[in-house]
Design an enzyme around this catalytic site. Structure first.
Site, mmCIF file in Angstrom:
data_model
loop_
_atom_site.group_PDB
_atom_site.id
_atom_site.type_symbol
_atom_site.label_atom_id
_atom_site.label_comp_id
_atom_site.label_asym_id
_atom_site.label_seq_id
_atom_site.Cartn_x
_atom_site.Cartn_y
_atom_site.Cartn_z
ATOM 1 C CG ASN A 1 -1.904 -1.153 1.162
ATOM 2 O OD1 ASN A 1 -2.041 -1.791 0.117
ATOM 3 N ND2 ASN A 1 -2.560 -1.446 2.265
ATOM 4 C CG HIS B 1 3.902 -1.685 -4.731
ATOM 5 N ND1 HIS B 1 2.745 -2.399 -4.896
ATOM 6 C CD2 HIS B 1 4.903 -2.511 -5.145
ATOM 7 C CE1 HIS B 1 3.018 -3.608 -5.377
ATOM 8 N NE2 HIS B 1 4.334 -3.711 -5.530
HETATM 9 C C1 BJW Z 1 -10.086 -7.292 1.752
HETATM 10 C C2 BJW Z 1 -11.015 -6.370 2.272
HETATM 11 C C3 BJW Z 1 -11.043 -6.213 3.670
HETATM 12 C C4 BJW Z 1 -11.214 -6.371 0.127
HETATM 13 N N1 BJW Z 1 -10.196 -6.939 4.437
HETATM 14 N N2 BJW Z 1 -9.260 -7.991 2.536
HETATM 15 C C5 BJW Z 1 5.995 -12.322 -13.213
HETATM 16 C C6 BJW Z 1 4.941 -12.862 -13.898
HETATM 17 C C7 BJW Z 1 4.026 -12.055 -14.555
HETATM 18 C C8 BJW Z 1 4.171 -10.658 -14.563
HETATM 19 C C9 BJW Z 1 5.225 -10.119 -13.878
HETATM 20 C C10 BJW Z 1 6.126 -10.934 -13.224
HETATM 21 N N3 BJW Z 1 7.056 -10.148 -12.628
HETATM 22 C C11 BJW Z 1 6.763 -8.866 -12.903
HETATM 23 C C12 BJW Z 1 5.639 -8.807 -13.662
HETATM 24 C C13 BJW Z 1 4.983 -7.587 -14.175
HETATM 25 C C14 BJW Z 1 4.157 -6.856 -13.140
HETATM 26 C C15 BJW Z 1 3.068 -7.773 -12.633
HETATM 27 O O1 BJW Z 1 3.133 -8.369 -11.587
HETATM 28 N N4 BJW Z 1 1.997 -7.876 -13.386
HETATM 29 C C16 BJW Z 1 0.858 -8.709 -12.964
HETATM 30 C C17 BJW Z 1 -0.410 -7.862 -13.035
HETATM 31 C C18 BJW Z 1 0.801 -9.933 -13.800
HETATM 32 N N5 BJW Z 1 4.982 -6.368 -12.051
HETATM 33 C C19 BJW Z 1 5.655 -5.236 -12.157
HETATM 34 O O2 BJW Z 1 5.652 -4.584 -13.170
HETATM 35 C C20 BJW Z 1 6.468 -4.785 -10.941
HETATM 36 N N6 BJW Z 1 7.794 -4.459 -11.381
HETATM 37 C C21 BJW Z 1 8.676 -5.360 -11.737
HETATM 38 O O3 BJW Z 1 8.501 -6.531 -11.606
HETATM 39 O O4 BJW Z 1 9.820 -4.812 -12.234
HETATM 40 C C22 BJW Z 1 10.866 -5.651 -12.723
HETATM 41 C C23 BJW Z 1 12.056 -4.754 -12.973
HETATM 42 C C24 BJW Z 1 13.268 -5.114 -12.420
HETATM 43 C C25 BJW Z 1 14.392 -4.299 -12.665
HETATM 44 C C26 BJW Z 1 14.255 -3.153 -13.437
HETATM 45 C C27 BJW Z 1 13.043 -2.785 -13.973
HETATM 46 C C28 BJW Z 1 11.924 -3.604 -13.742
HETATM 47 C C29 BJW Z 1 5.880 -3.502 -10.359
HETATM 48 C C30 BJW Z 1 4.537 -3.697 -9.790
HETATM 49 C C31 BJW Z 1 3.984 -2.354 -9.329
HETATM 50 C C32 BJW Z 1 2.549 -2.433 -8.918
HETATM 51 N N7 BJW Z 1 2.031 -1.141 -8.782
HETATM 52 C C33 BJW Z 1 0.665 -0.945 -8.306
HETATM 53 C C34 BJW Z 1 0.345 0.545 -8.383
HETATM 54 C C35 BJW Z 1 1.118 1.300 -7.270
HETATM 55 C C36 BJW Z 1 0.869 2.763 -7.293
HETATM 56 C C37 BJW Z 1 -0.567 3.106 -7.069
HETATM 57 O O5 BJW Z 1 -1.118 2.873 -5.982
HETATM 58 O O6 BJW Z 1 -1.170 3.612 -8.006
HETATM 59 O O7 BJW Z 1 0.547 -1.426 -6.950
HETATM 60 S S1 BJW Z 1 -0.540 -1.950 -9.185
HETATM 61 C C38 BJW Z 1 -1.536 -2.273 -7.770
HETATM 62 O O8 BJW Z 1 -1.531 -3.695 -7.476
HETATM 63 C C39 BJW Z 1 -0.831 -1.592 -6.589
HETATM 64 C C40 BJW Z 1 -0.980 -2.629 -5.498
HETATM 65 O O9 BJW Z 1 -0.017 -2.427 -4.491
HETATM 66 C C41 BJW Z 1 -0.821 -3.927 -6.246
HETATM 67 C C42 BJW Z 1 -1.368 -5.123 -5.528
HETATM 68 O O10 BJW Z 1 -2.755 -5.025 -5.378
HETATM 69 P P1 BJW Z 1 -3.441 -5.525 -4.035
HETATM 70 O O11 BJW Z 1 -2.971 -4.723 -2.898
HETATM 71 O O12 BJW Z 1 -3.313 -6.984 -3.912
HETATM 72 O O13 BJW Z 1 -4.961 -5.072 -4.295
HETATM 73 P P2 BJW Z 1 -6.122 -5.891 -5.067
HETATM 74 O O14 BJW Z 1 -7.198 -4.913 -5.368
HETATM 75 O O15 BJW Z 1 -5.581 -6.687 -6.174
HETATM 76 O O16 BJW Z 1 -6.641 -6.920 -3.957
HETATM 77 C C43 BJW Z 1 -7.354 -6.480 -2.806
HETATM 78 C C44 BJW Z 1 -7.695 -7.699 -1.986
HETATM 79 O O17 BJW Z 1 -8.274 -7.255 -0.767
HETATM 80 C C45 BJW Z 1 -8.736 -8.626 -2.643
HETATM 81 O O18 BJW Z 1 -8.267 -9.967 -2.550
HETATM 82 C C46 BJW Z 1 -9.994 -8.433 -1.792
HETATM 83 O O19 BJW Z 1 -10.768 -9.595 -1.683
HETATM 84 C C47 BJW Z 1 -9.394 -8.061 -0.464
HETATM 85 N N8 BJW Z 1 -10.237 -7.258 0.433
HETATM 86 N N9 BJW Z 1 -11.694 -5.819 1.245
HETATM 87 C C48 BJW Z 1 -9.327 -7.799 3.848
HETATM 88 N N10 BJW Z 1 -11.890 -5.358 4.269
#
Ligand code: BJW
Length: 248
Positions: free
Chosen positions: A104, A121
């Site tokens: 977060n 992040h």
């Molecule tokens: C509740 C609830 C309640 C509801 N109580 N629970 C390997 C395989 C495939 C792809 C990749 C890979 N490695 C890298 C990638 C690419 C990419 C990636 O992962 N893509 C996937 C989508 C497939 N990753 C990247 O690009 C990362 N960088 C990278 O790997 O760089 C390599 C590199 C190395 C060296 C040089 C250059 C590059 C970067 C990832 C950055 C993610 N950024 C974001 C935006 C941040 C800024 C912003 O806020 O705007 O981060 S995306 C977004 O997703 C944000 C979050 O932190 C992140 C995760 O989401 P999160 O927190 O899990 O939220 P949700 O909505 O998905 O889930 C919420 C959950 O809560 C749900 O399960 C609900 O049920 C639950 N919930 N209410 C408890 N009350």
């Protein structure tokens, strides 16, 4: 709603295990901050990540991206940490070794009192120069991104976009915490975004007990030792109360 905390987990917590937790947007949902992937309410249901959360999007239209983040920062500014954040801060005081790893960017864990905290992040409340990441003061309430006083490049939020590297020290410390802990919590995250999504699996492979807290099932649920189905803001205080008799 009353949450039943598994007795084995209560027993394990009382034994003061080396512990770590990974949190995601779900932990802040009860503070009124939208998650990313929830079907109706998640940010990605309304906005296209490729238009807003990539370096390419920012290059194309920095002011559009700036305004989106300004709106989100305003939402966060009007909200506050909830009992889930506070329960995690209490756990840091109750366990000898507890590392909190968060995806977060809202700063609520620190505001709630967590100090042993790794922000993977970044943090939306900081602005940096988009050219060389020099910290910039103030957010600028204007419709366009503020300019860096040193080089004139537009400022950007200090968050990690898709395709960008995570802060190296925090990431290394997070993997070390996952490898060395005996108890790992995955809380309020879909575990869909790498590399953070690998952390629970690293902990599992290293022999940790894995606990998921989430109202929905995720990619992790089948592998977790305990899946507690519920809201973080209710389950975490119940856990602290059950294990340590402490009210959050
Ligand atoms: C509740 C609830 C309640 C509801 N109580 N629970 C390997 C395989 C495939 C792809 C990749 C890979 N490695 C890298 C990638 C690419 C990419 C990636 O992962 N893509 C996937 C989508 C497939 N990753 C990247 O690009 C990362 N960088 C990278 O790997 O760089 C390599 C590199 C190395 C060296 C040089 C250059 C590059 C970067 C990832 C950055 C993610 N950024 C974001 C935006 C941040 C800024 C912003 O806020 O705007 O981060 S995306 C977004 O997703 C944000 C979050 O932190 C992140 C995760 O989401 P999160 O927190 O899990 O939220 P949700 O909505 O998905 O889930 C919420 C959950 O809560 C749900 O399960 C609900 O049920 C639950 N919930 N209410 C408890 N009350």
């Amino acid at each position: 709603m009353k949450h039943d905390i598994p007795p084995e987990l209560v027993e394990l917590l009382r034994a003061n295990p080396q512990s770590a937790a990974l949190t995601g947007a779900g932990v802040s949902a009860e503070s009124g901050i939208p998650t990313f992937r929830d079907a109706q309410t998640g940010l990605w249901a309304r906005f296209d990540p490729l238009e807003l959360a990539t370096p390419q999007a920012y290059e194309r239209d920095p002011d559009l991206v700036w305004r989106w983040y300004r709106w989100r920062r305003e939402l966060i500014g009007q909200a506050e940490p909830n009992p889930g954040h506070r329960a995690l801060a209490s756990l840091e005081g109750l366990l000898d070794e507890f590392t909190l790893i968060t995806q977060n960017v809202d700063g609520f864990h620190r505001a709630a009192g967590s100090r042993r905290l790794l922000e993977l992040h970044g943090n939306i409340n900081r602005t940096v120069c988009s050219r060389d990441r020099t910290p910039m003061s103030g957010f600028g309430e204007a419709d366009s991104a503020p300019r860096c006083g040193q080089c004139g490049a537009p400022g950007r939020p200090d968050v990690v976009w898709f395709g960008e590297a995570l802060p190296m020290d925090a990431l290394q410390d997070a993997f070390e915490a996952a490898r060395s802990c005996e108890l790992f919590f995955s809380i309020g995250t879909s575990t869909a975004v790498e590399p953070a999504a690998s952390l629970p699996f690293v902990a599992l492979e290293a022999g940790a007990t894995l606990v998921e807290i989430n109202p929905e099932r995720t990619a992790l649920s089948d592998d977790a030792h305990h899946v507690i189905t519920g809201m973080a803001g209710a389950v975490l205080p119940a856990l602290v109360s059950e294990a340590f008799g402490q009210r959050v």
